[in-house]
Design a protein around this motif. Sequence first.
Motif, PDB file in Angstrom:
ATOM      1  N   ASN A 107       0.815  -1.215   0.000  1.00 60.64           N
ATOM      2  CA  ASN A 107       0.000   0.000   0.000  1.00 60.64           C
ATOM      3  C   ASN A 107       0.850   1.268   0.000  1.00 60.64           C
ATOM      4  OD1 ASN A 107      -2.335  -1.530   0.030  1.00 60.64           O
ATOM      5  ND2 ASN A 107      -2.501  -1.507   2.265  1.00 60.64           N
ATOM      6  N   GLN A 108       2.073   1.164   0.497  1.00 61.73           N
ATOM      7  CA  GLN A 108       2.936   2.346   0.536  1.00 61.73           C
ATOM      8  C   GLN A 108       3.262   2.881  -0.845  1.00 61.73           C
ATOM      9  OE1 GLN A 108       6.400   1.292   2.802  1.00 61.73           O
ATOM     10  NE2 GLN A 108       5.281   1.089   4.740  1.00 61.73           N
ATOM     11  N   HIS A 109       3.141   2.006  -1.873  1.00 64.35           N
ATOM     12  CA  HIS A 109       3.487   2.426  -3.234  1.00 64.35           C
ATOM     13  C   HIS A 109       2.357   3.190  -3.909  1.00 64.35           C
ATOM     14  CE1 HIS A 109       7.300   0.180  -3.549  1.00 64.35           C
ATOM     15  NE2 HIS A 109       6.714  -0.662  -2.705  1.00 64.35           N
ATOM     16  N   SER A 110       1.199   3.327  -3.253  1.00 61.53           N
ATOM     17  CA  SER A 110       0.090   4.055  -3.876  1.00 61.53           C
ATOM     18  C   SER A 110      -0.630   4.987  -2.901  1.00 61.53           C
ATOM     19  CB  SER A 110      -0.932   3.066  -4.454  1.00 61.53           C
ATOM     20  OG  SER A 110      -1.484   2.250  -3.429  1.00 61.53           O
ATOM     21  N   GLU A 111      -0.198   5.047  -1.658  1.00 61.21           N
ATOM     22  CA  GLU A 111      -0.871   5.904  -0.699  1.00 61.21           C
ATOM     23  C   GLU A 111      -0.503   7.369  -0.923  1.00 61.21           C
ATOM     24  OE1 GLU A 111       0.328   4.660   3.143  1.00 61.21           O
ATOM     25  OE2 GLU A 111       2.410   5.309   2.924  1.00 61.21           O
ATOM     26  N   ALA A 112      -1.413   8.251  -0.507  1.00 57.99           N
ATOM     27  CA  ALA A 112      -1.194   9.682  -0.691  1.00 57.99           C
ATOM     28  C   ALA A 112      -0.130  10.186   0.272  1.00 57.99           C
ATOM     29  CB  ALA A 112      -2.509  10.429  -0.465  1.00 57.99           C
ATOM     30  N   PRO A 113       0.622  11.197  -0.125  1.00 58.43           N
ATOM     31  CA  PRO A 113       1.640  11.752   0.788  1.00 58.43           C
ATOM     32  C   PRO A 113       0.988  12.344   2.035  1.00 58.43           C
ATOM     33  CG  PRO A 113       1.964  12.523  -1.472  1.00 58.43           C
ATOM     34  CD  PRO A 113       0.638  11.852  -1.443  1.00 58.43           C
ATOM     35  N   SER A 114       1.680  12.295   3.131  1.00 59.85           N
ATOM     36  CA  SER A 114       1.156  12.842   4.378  1.00 59.85           C
ATOM     37  C   SER A 114       1.168  14.365   4.347  1.00 59.85           C
ATOM     38  CB  SER A 114       1.986  12.342   5.557  1.00 59.85           C
ATOM     39  OG  SER A 114       3.316  12.837   5.479  1.00 59.85           O
ATOM     40  N   ILE A 115       0.369  14.966   5.236  1.00 57.33           N
ATOM     41  CA  ILE A 115       0.321  16.428   5.295  1.00 57.33           C
ATOM     42  C   ILE A 115       1.658  16.995   5.767  1.00 57.33           C
ATOM     43  CG2 ILE A 115      -2.164  16.495   5.639  1.00 57.33           C
ATOM     44  CD1 ILE A 115      -1.684  16.800   8.618  1.00 57.33           C
ATOM     45  N   TYR A 116       2.364  16.220   6.540  1.00 55.89           N
ATOM     46  CA  TYR A 116       3.683  16.673   7.003  1.00 55.89           C
ATOM     47  C   TYR A 116       4.666  16.741   5.839  1.00 55.89           C
ATOM     48  CZ  TYR A 116       1.515  15.368  11.426  1.00 55.89           C
ATOM     49  OH  TYR A 116       0.652  15.257  12.476  1.00 55.89           O
ATOM     50  N   LEU A 117       4.583  15.741   4.958  1.00 54.67           N
ATOM     51  CA  LEU A 117       5.447  15.762   3.790  1.00 54.67           C
ATOM     52  C   LEU A 117       5.052  16.888   2.852  1.00 54.67           C
ATOM     53  CD1 LEU A 117       7.729  14.503   2.174  1.00 54.67           C
ATOM     54  CD2 LEU A 117       6.072  12.919   1.153  1.00 54.67           C
ATOM     55  N   GLY A 118       3.721  17.166   2.768  1.00 55.50           N
ATOM     56  CA  GLY A 118       3.267  18.278   1.941  1.00 55.50           C
ATOM     57  C   GLY A 118       3.812  19.609   2.423  1.00 55.50           C
ATOM     58  N   ALA A 119       3.817  19.805   3.756  1.00 56.01           N
ATOM     59  CA  ALA A 119       4.379  21.038   4.309  1.00 56.01           C
ATOM     60  C   ALA A 119       5.872  21.125   4.043  1.00 56.01           C
ATOM     61  CB  ALA A 119       4.093  21.093   5.814  1.00 56.01           C
ATOM     62  N   GLU A 120       6.559  20.002   4.117  1.00 54.18           N
ATOM     63  CA  GLU A 120       8.002  19.977   3.853  1.00 54.18           C
ATOM     64  C   GLU A 120       8.299  20.314   2.403  1.00 54.18           C
ATOM     65  OE1 GLU A 120      11.648  16.703   4.035  1.00 54.18           O
ATOM     66  OE2 GLU A 120       9.817  16.375   5.228  1.00 54.18           O
ATOM     67  N   ILE A 121       7.472  19.807   1.485  1.00 49.93           N
ATOM     68  CA  ILE A 121       7.654  20.101   0.066  1.00 49.93           C
ATOM     69  C   ILE A 121       7.369  21.581  -0.210  1.00 49.93           C
ATOM     70  CG2 ILE A 121       6.759  19.630  -2.247  1.00 49.93           C
ATOM     71  CD1 ILE A 121       8.632  17.487  -1.142  1.00 49.93           C
ATOM     72  N   HIS A 122       6.383  22.143   0.483  1.00 47.96           N
ATOM     73  CA  HIS A 122       6.104  23.573   0.309  1.00 47.96           C
ATOM     74  C   HIS A 122       7.326  24.413   0.691  1.00 47.96           C
ATOM     75  CE1 HIS A 122       3.850  27.297   0.140  1.00 47.96           C
ATOM     76  NE2 HIS A 122       4.203  27.572   1.402  1.00 47.96           N
ATOM     77  N   GLU A 123       7.961  24.072   1.792  1.00 48.46           N
ATOM     78  CA  GLU A 123       9.180  24.768   2.196  1.00 48.46           C
ATOM     79  C   GLU A 123      10.279  24.580   1.158  1.00 48.46           C
ATOM     80  OE1 GLU A 123       9.647  26.766   4.695  1.00 48.46           O
ATOM     81  OE2 GLU A 123       7.601  26.540   5.489  1.00 48.46           O
ATOM     82  N   ALA A 124      10.342  23.362   0.582  1.00 44.07           N
ATOM     83  CA  ALA A 124      11.361  23.083  -0.436  1.00 44.07           C
ATOM     84  C   ALA A 124      11.119  23.923  -1.687  1.00 44.07           C
ATOM     85  CB  ALA A 124      11.357  21.597  -0.782  1.00 44.07           C
ATOM     86  N   GLU A 125       9.868  24.123  -2.054  1.00 43.93           N
ATOM     87  CA  GLU A 125       9.557  24.940  -3.230  1.00 43.93           C
ATOM     88  C   GLU A 125       9.972  26.398  -3.007  1.00 43.93           C
ATOM     89  OE1 GLU A 125       5.716  22.439  -4.989  1.00 43.93           O
ATOM     90  OE2 GLU A 125       5.403  24.148  -3.634  1.00 43.93           O
ATOM     91  N   LEU A 126       9.696  26.905  -1.799  1.00 44.37           N
ATOM     92  CA  LEU A 126      10.109  28.267  -1.496  1.00 44.37           C
ATOM     93  C   LEU A 126      11.628  28.408  -1.529  1.00 44.37           C
ATOM     94  CD1 LEU A 126       7.654  29.130   1.450  1.00 44.37           C
ATOM     95  CD2 LEU A 126       7.476  29.787  -0.972  1.00 44.37           C
ATOM     96  N   LYS A 127      12.310  27.427  -0.975  1.00 43.31           N
ATOM     97  CA  LYS A 127      13.768  27.438  -0.971  1.00 43.31           C
ATOM     98  C   LYS A 127      14.314  27.354  -2.388  1.00 43.31           C
ATOM     99  CE  LYS A 127      17.848  27.233   0.981  1.00 43.31           C
ATOM    100  NZ  LYS A 127      18.417  28.410   1.687  1.00 43.31           N
ATOM    101  N   LEU A 128      13.676  26.539  -3.237  1.00 39.89           N
ATOM    102  CA  LEU A 128      14.128  26.401  -4.623  1.00 39.89           C
ATOM    103  C   LEU A 128      13.948  27.716  -5.377  1.00 39.89           C
ATOM    104  CD1 LEU A 128      15.135  24.616  -6.940  1.00 39.89           C
ATOM    105  CD2 LEU A 128      12.752  23.965  -7.372  1.00 39.89           C
TER     106      LEU A 128
END
Length: 425
Positions: A107-128
């Motif tokens: 199931n890990q190969h198709s589950e949606a990303p967690s909200i914590y990972l979403g927040a981390e990616i948002h920070e990564a986009e700002l940094k990029l």
Amino acid sequence: MAWNGRLSRISIESVLHFMNPNQRINVSVDSPTVRYIGTGVPLRYANVEVMHSSLNVNGTSYKMGIVRIYTDYEGPVYFRNERNAGGAPHDVGQHANPNCYRNGIRNQHSEAPSIYLGAEIHEAELKLKEIVDYLNEFKKYPVLRSSDQKAVAAKEEEAAKLRKKIIKYNEKKANSELKYEEFIMLTQTGENGEQVRTEYVKYDKPLKDAWRYFLDHYVLGFKLRGPVIERLSVSHPQPQLIFQESRLSSRNLVLNSTGTQTLDNAMNLLKEECIPLNSVEICGPDDLNHHLLATARTLIIADSRSASFPRTFRNDVVCFKQIRRPSRVMSRSIDFWRLHGLPQRKQYIFETIIRSDAKLLLGTFREYHRRRYKVNFHRNNFPIQFQYQLRSDVRLMRIQVTVDRVVTENPDVYNYVIEMTAIPE
């Protein structure tokens, strides 16, 4: 083979009786009439192997697994590879065992990303974005100092890592939004390794119920009699998960895993009239006193590296393959017969590809045979045969020893077969 209805019932029964069982299964699938007539004609298999998620019937493999089919999409790589491998061999989704860790990994190969990972990616986009703005400004006003060049290289490396992380997140999020449906896939593979048939059934029942349906209709034949199997090989520690309450008819059994629980499961898989068995082959001496092993006429112990054998066996014929210290087993048995006698004919067969083992076992009888047998062994004058009397507190008995050398599948390798037969007077 086409069935056009011109054959009489007696003719069809005669053809089914001599037909290859795998061809008969294919014909029965395509023709309900043949399937109905075939229920009165018992199936006969030369070899059936029960594995963890498949059956091998006379060289043809029948594998059942769960596959995920995506609507209008090819699907993630994991599920494509899973389908190419025959599907997941365990229940998934609502039918899965809550303690099945493999279902969680799947199931890990198709589950949606967690909200914590979403927040981390948002920070990564700002940094990029910040790094990209810095690099764009540097391109407008380039500085040739080495310190500035190193800072730019570090920024570019950091930007590449952030892009890779963001892309991976977007792919995971996109995969979690794809629509799919789970199916039970049955794959039939011929002796040459080519797929003969692939069927998909809606996954609305557990795998054990799907196996029951498939076995009852295509493999087991007439339920009251079932197939007659010449040689049954069991690799699955719990074959009841596939066969459920069905019982098989076979007098020759091969077990690739041992242990009291495994032996109990194998014994419950067989019909009562099949025990005692003609022969049973095991990998190691875990529980040689088990009723299934002790009552078999021939016991075959393959690839055994343990010396924890009983002093004697209840079986008429015992065959050891690649056993460590074969002379110890022989001497222990002879000592037992000296004290208690030998109530029936016993035959021990030791098979080894190691010349020193054969020579060592032959040395066990050095006080009974003359030197010429040792000379014949060194000169490769086989077979070597001799006979002597064993004095026992109960009765006299004769022991006949035959040492022969046979060629194995590899012409450069020889197999020394030491056959020891004890005949009571």
